[in-house]
Design an enzyme around this catalytic site. Structure first.
Site, PDB file in Angstrom:
ATOM      1  N   LYS A  20      12.965  -2.080  -2.622  1.00 12.74           N
ATOM      2  CA  LYS A  20      11.692  -1.505  -2.184  1.00 12.74           C
ATOM      3  C   LYS A  20      11.663  -0.006  -2.185  1.00 12.74           C
ATOM      4  CE  LYS A  20       8.358  -2.715   1.612  1.00 12.74           C
ATOM      5  NZ  LYS A  20       8.147  -3.542   2.872  1.00 12.74           N
ATOM      6  N   SER A  70       0.804  -1.141  -0.262  1.00 14.45           N
ATOM      7  CA  SER A  70       0.117  -0.116  -0.089  1.00 14.45           C
ATOM      8  C   SER A  70       0.915   1.519   0.110  1.00 14.45           C
ATOM      9  CB  SER A  70      -0.721  -0.113   1.238  1.00 14.45           C
ATOM     10  OG  SER A  70      -0.541  -1.095   2.348  1.00 14.45           O
ATOM     11  N   PHE A  71       1.928   1.107   0.401  1.00 15.53           N
ATOM     12  CA  PHE A  71       3.014   2.284   0.748  1.00 15.53           C
ATOM     13  C   PHE A  71       4.437   2.123  -0.311  1.00 15.53           C
ATOM     14  CE2 PHE A  71      -0.027   3.972   2.998  1.00 15.53           C
ATOM     15  CZ  PHE A  71      -0.566   3.049   3.878  1.00 15.53           C
ATOM     16  N   ASP A 118       1.811  -9.408  10.642  1.00 17.84           N
ATOM     17  CA  ASP A 118       1.127  -9.666   9.293  1.00 17.84           C
ATOM     18  C   ASP A 118       1.568 -10.728   8.553  1.00 17.84           C
ATOM     19  OD1 ASP A 118       0.396  -7.417   6.550  1.00 17.84           O
ATOM     20  OD2 ASP A 118      -0.800  -8.927   7.556  1.00 17.84           O
ATOM     21  N   THR A 163      -3.792  -8.472   7.958  1.00 19.91           N
ATOM     22  CA  THR A 163      -4.574  -8.803   6.709  1.00 19.91           C
ATOM     23  C   THR A 163      -5.534  -9.908   7.278  1.00 19.91           C
ATOM     24  OG1 THR A 163      -2.589  -8.870   5.315  1.00 19.91           O
ATOM     25  CG2 THR A 163      -4.522 -10.108   4.649  1.00 19.91           C
ATOM     26  N   GLU A 180       6.768 -15.429  -3.971  1.00 24.00           N
ATOM     27  CA  GLU A 180       5.987 -15.734  -2.765  1.00 24.00           C
ATOM     28  C   GLU A 180       5.440 -17.179  -2.565  1.00 24.00           C
ATOM     29  OE1 GLU A 180       3.800 -11.261  -3.223  1.00 24.00           O
ATOM     30  OE2 GLU A 180       2.612 -12.939  -3.138  1.00 24.00           O
ATOM     31  N   ALA A 238      14.639 -12.944  -3.559  1.00 24.59           N
ATOM     32  CA  ALA A 238      14.160 -14.377  -3.441  1.00 24.59           C
ATOM     33  C   ALA A 238      13.577 -14.618  -4.830  1.00 24.59           C
ATOM     34  CB  ALA A 238      13.141 -14.446  -2.379  1.00 24.59           C
ATOM     35  N   ASP A 277       8.566  -8.244   4.644  1.00 22.14           N
ATOM     36  CA  ASP A 277       7.461  -7.167   5.154  1.00 22.14           C
ATOM     37  C   ASP A 277       7.326  -6.938   6.484  1.00 22.14           C
ATOM     38  OD1 ASP A 277       4.349  -6.109   3.494  1.00 22.14           O
ATOM     39  OD2 ASP A 277       5.718  -5.126   4.938  1.00 22.14           O
ATOM     40  N   SER A 331      17.362  -8.522  -0.111  1.00 18.11           N
ATOM     41  CA  SER A 331      17.540  -9.853  -0.965  1.00 18.11           C
ATOM     42  C   SER A 331      16.242 -10.183  -2.048  1.00 18.11           C
ATOM     43  CB  SER A 331      17.382 -10.696   0.214  1.00 18.11           C
ATOM     44  OG  SER A 331      17.813 -10.697   1.405  1.00 18.11           O
ATOM     45  N   GLU A 345       1.659 -14.344   1.210  1.00 18.31           N
ATOM     46  CA  GLU A 345       2.214 -13.547   0.504  1.00 18.31           C
ATOM     47  C   GLU A 345       3.606 -12.728   1.240  1.00 18.31           C
ATOM     48  OE1 GLU A 345      -0.763 -13.484   1.470  1.00 18.31           O
ATOM     49  OE2 GLU A 345      -2.273 -12.472   0.334  1.00 18.31           O
ATOM     50  N   ASN A 346       3.862 -12.924   2.347  1.00 14.72           N
ATOM     51  CA  ASN A 346       5.094 -12.193   2.920  1.00 14.72           C
ATOM     52  C   ASN A 346       6.009 -13.366   3.167  1.00 14.72           C
ATOM     53  OD1 ASN A 346       4.140  -9.687   3.104  1.00 14.72           O
ATOM     54  ND2 ASN A 346       3.144  -9.849   5.178  1.00 14.72           N
ATOM     55  N   LYS A 397       1.743 -13.942   6.337  1.00 14.96           N
ATOM     56  CA  LYS A 397       0.682 -14.640   5.379  1.00 14.96           C
ATOM     57  C   LYS A 397       1.473 -15.194   4.436  1.00 14.96           C
ATOM     58  CE  LYS A 397       0.154  -9.986   3.701  1.00 14.96           C
ATOM     59  NZ  LYS A 397      -0.966  -8.834   3.207  1.00 14.96           N
TER      60      LYS A 397
HETATM   61  N1  LIG Z   1       6.471  -5.851   1.142  1.00 18.54           N
HETATM   62  C1  LIG Z   1       7.949  -6.376   0.818  1.00 18.54           C
HETATM   63  O1  LIG Z   1       8.616  -6.139   1.741  1.00 18.54           O
HETATM   64  N2  LIG Z   1       8.160  -7.042  -0.105  1.00 18.54           N
HETATM   65  C2  LIG Z   1       9.251  -7.689  -0.506  1.00 18.54           C
HETATM   66  C3  LIG Z   1      10.474  -7.449  -0.325  1.00 18.54           C
HETATM   67  C4  LIG Z   1      11.584  -8.073  -0.492  1.00 18.54           C
HETATM   68  C5  LIG Z   1      11.578  -8.876  -1.478  1.00 18.54           C
HETATM   69  C6  LIG Z   1      10.153  -9.386  -2.299  1.00 18.54           C
HETATM   70  C7  LIG Z   1       9.169  -8.757  -1.780  1.00 18.54           C
HETATM   71  C8  LIG Z   1      10.458 -10.147  -3.364  1.00 18.54           C
HETATM   72  C9  LIG Z   1       9.198 -10.687  -3.930  1.00 18.54           C
HETATM   73  C10 LIG Z   1       9.279 -11.520  -5.390  1.00 18.54           C
HETATM   74  C11 LIG Z   1       8.518 -11.860  -6.221  1.00 18.54           C
HETATM   75  C12 LIG Z   1       9.122 -12.543  -6.915  1.00 18.54           C
HETATM   76  C13 LIG Z   1       8.472 -12.987  -8.453  1.00 18.54           C
HETATM   77  C14 LIG Z   1       7.619 -12.168  -9.080  1.00 18.54           C
HETATM   78  C15 LIG Z   1       7.043 -12.834 -10.234  1.00 18.54           C
HETATM   79  C16 LIG Z   1       7.248 -13.861 -10.616  1.00 18.54           C
HETATM   80  C17 LIG Z   1       7.985 -14.669  -9.754  1.00 18.54           C
HETATM   81  C18 LIG Z   1       8.173 -16.192 -10.446  1.00 18.54           C
HETATM   82  O2  LIG Z   1       7.953 -16.527 -11.650  1.00 18.54           O
HETATM   83  N3  LIG Z   1       8.934 -17.009  -9.857  1.00 18.54           N
HETATM   84  C19 LIG Z   1       9.018 -18.437 -10.243  1.00 18.54           C
HETATM   85  C20 LIG Z   1       7.878 -19.247  -9.358  1.00 18.54           C
HETATM   86  N4  LIG Z   1       6.762 -19.524  -9.868  1.00 18.54           N
HETATM   87  C21 LIG Z   1       5.798 -19.260  -8.727  1.00 18.54           C
HETATM   88  C22 LIG Z   1       4.376 -19.707  -9.058  1.00 18.54           C
HETATM   89  C23 LIG Z   1       4.333 -21.101  -9.481  1.00 18.54           C
HETATM   90  C24 LIG Z   1       5.080 -21.235 -10.589  1.00 18.54           C
HETATM   91  C25 LIG Z   1       6.526 -21.021 -10.317  1.00 18.54           C
HETATM   92  C26 LIG Z   1       8.547 -14.352  -8.744  1.00 18.54           C
HETATM   93  C27 LIG Z   1      10.432 -12.809  -6.601  1.00 18.54           C
HETATM   94  N5  LIG Z   1      10.795 -12.436  -5.646  1.00 18.54           N
HETATM   95  C28 LIG Z   1      11.999 -10.395  -3.107  1.00 18.54           C
HETATM   96  O3  LIG Z   1      12.535 -11.301  -3.859  1.00 18.54           O
HETATM   97  N6  LIG Z   1      12.404  -9.777  -1.978  1.00 18.54           N
END
Ligand SMILES: NC(=O)Nc1ccc2c(c1)=C(Cc1cc(-c3cccc(C(=O)NCCN4CCCCC4)c3)c[nH]1)C(=O)N=2
Length: 304
Positions: free
Chosen positions: A38, A19-20, A138, A190, A99, A95, A156, A93, A142-143, A140
């Protein structure tokens, strides 16, 4: 080291939206390493009185960085922060596997091996977080992110609470901005994962994260969270009445563990009375045979 700026990175696709904040995949132009950056719009967080939340997230990430647990590295790392006139940047990082939620949705529900492994990694992460006096608030799917080796990386911390057992000078606040004690009464996580005590007493404790763990374990097995309804209000009503059911065929040991975590009285949840590690959760027969101390060295079971 020279102060960083956005010019040190090539920004790629959006990989997260809060949201922010907006999270971008970015590559460091000097070393070609990938990060998640971020980005928070200063004007927006000031207008929405969220400056304290952003400060809290940075403080929590710094505490985690300074107290890394080699056997339980289950959190995103904060590598650096910088700002320009309009925005704040957190270099975190990346990842690679994103999610946890899309994996649950893709396969419908996890088999017991996967549920046990990921339930255990989340529990180990909570043990470390809570040992530092931090409540996520929070938690969940998604985090809960998955790194390149498919191990958990929790993210998050914008809603996290640092338990104030150390009196600290209260930061000066802008007119109208809420202090952390005022803010506490306004924050709700959430809907599907929020604990009953947050809804009824505006109170929160480490046990609130154990409630969220119970919801996530349920969701890994059933495919959906336990409390679902057409509106947040109706979800809250179900939570405070503990109104949920187990689908036929829900694995009995997982069912017993969820029933011991989804307890309205936060002091009676499995683990709520544990000191240090959550030994009463670890020793639940659902986790029988799992080695909690070497999870990060283990190869996660395939999700299919
Ligand atoms: N609110 C927060 O702090 N959000 C953050 C913070 C740090 C952070 C963060 C979010 C991350 C989110 C993220 C999102 C993704 C991502 C986005 C879109 C697509 C994919 C992707 O295709 N991954 C392959 C795995 N798929 C997943 C679903 C099933 C089939 C295979 C990864 C990778 N990492 C991240 O890597 N590091």
């Amino acid at each position: 080291p020279a102060k960083q700026s956005a010019k040190d990175y090539i920004f790629g696709k959006v990989i997260g939206e809060g949201s922010f904040s907006t999270v971008y995949l970015a590559k460091d132009i000097h070393h070609s390493k990938e990060y998640a950056i971020k980005v928070c719009e200063k004007r927006h967080i000031v207008k929405e009185l969220k400056v304290e939340y952003v400060k809290q997230e940075k403080e929590v990430l710094n505490i985690l960085n300074s107290n890394q647990n080699k056997t339980a590295p289950f959190f995103v790392k904060l590598y650096s922060t910088f700002q320009d006139n309009e925005r704040l940047y957190f270099v975190l990082s990346y990842a690679k596997n994103g999610e946890l939620l899309p994996y649950i949705n893709k396969v419908g529900s996890f088999d017991i091996q996967c549920t046990r492994f990921y339930g255990a990694e989340i529990l180990r992460a909570l043990e470390h977080l809570h040992s530092l006096g931090i409540i996520h608030r929070d938690l969940k799917p998604e985090n809960i992110l998955l790194d390149e080796r498919m191990h958990v990386q929790i993210t998050d911390f914008g809603s996290a609470k640092i338990l104030d057992d150390k009196p600290r000078p209260q930061p000066r606040r802008r007119d109208g901005e809420q202090s952390s004690w005022q803010r506490r009464n306004s924050f709700v996580g959430t809907a599907q994962y929020v604990s009953p005590e947050l809804l009824t007493e505006k109170s929160v404790s480490k046990s609130s994260d154990l409630w969220a763990l119970g919801c996530i374990i349920y969701q890994m097995v059933a495919g959906l969270p336990p409390f679902v309804a057409r509106s947040e209000y109706l979800i809250f009503q179900k939570i405070i009445k503990l109104e949920y059911e187990f689908p036929d065929g829900f694995e009995p040991k997982a069912k017993d563990l969820v029933q011991k975590l989804l307890v309205l009285d936060s002091t009676n949840r499995l683990g709520a009375k544990d000191i240090g590690n959550y030994t009463s959760v670890r020793s639940h027969h659902f986790f029988a045979g799992l080695d909690f101390e070497t999870l990060y060295k283990q190869t996660p079971p395939p999700i299919y």
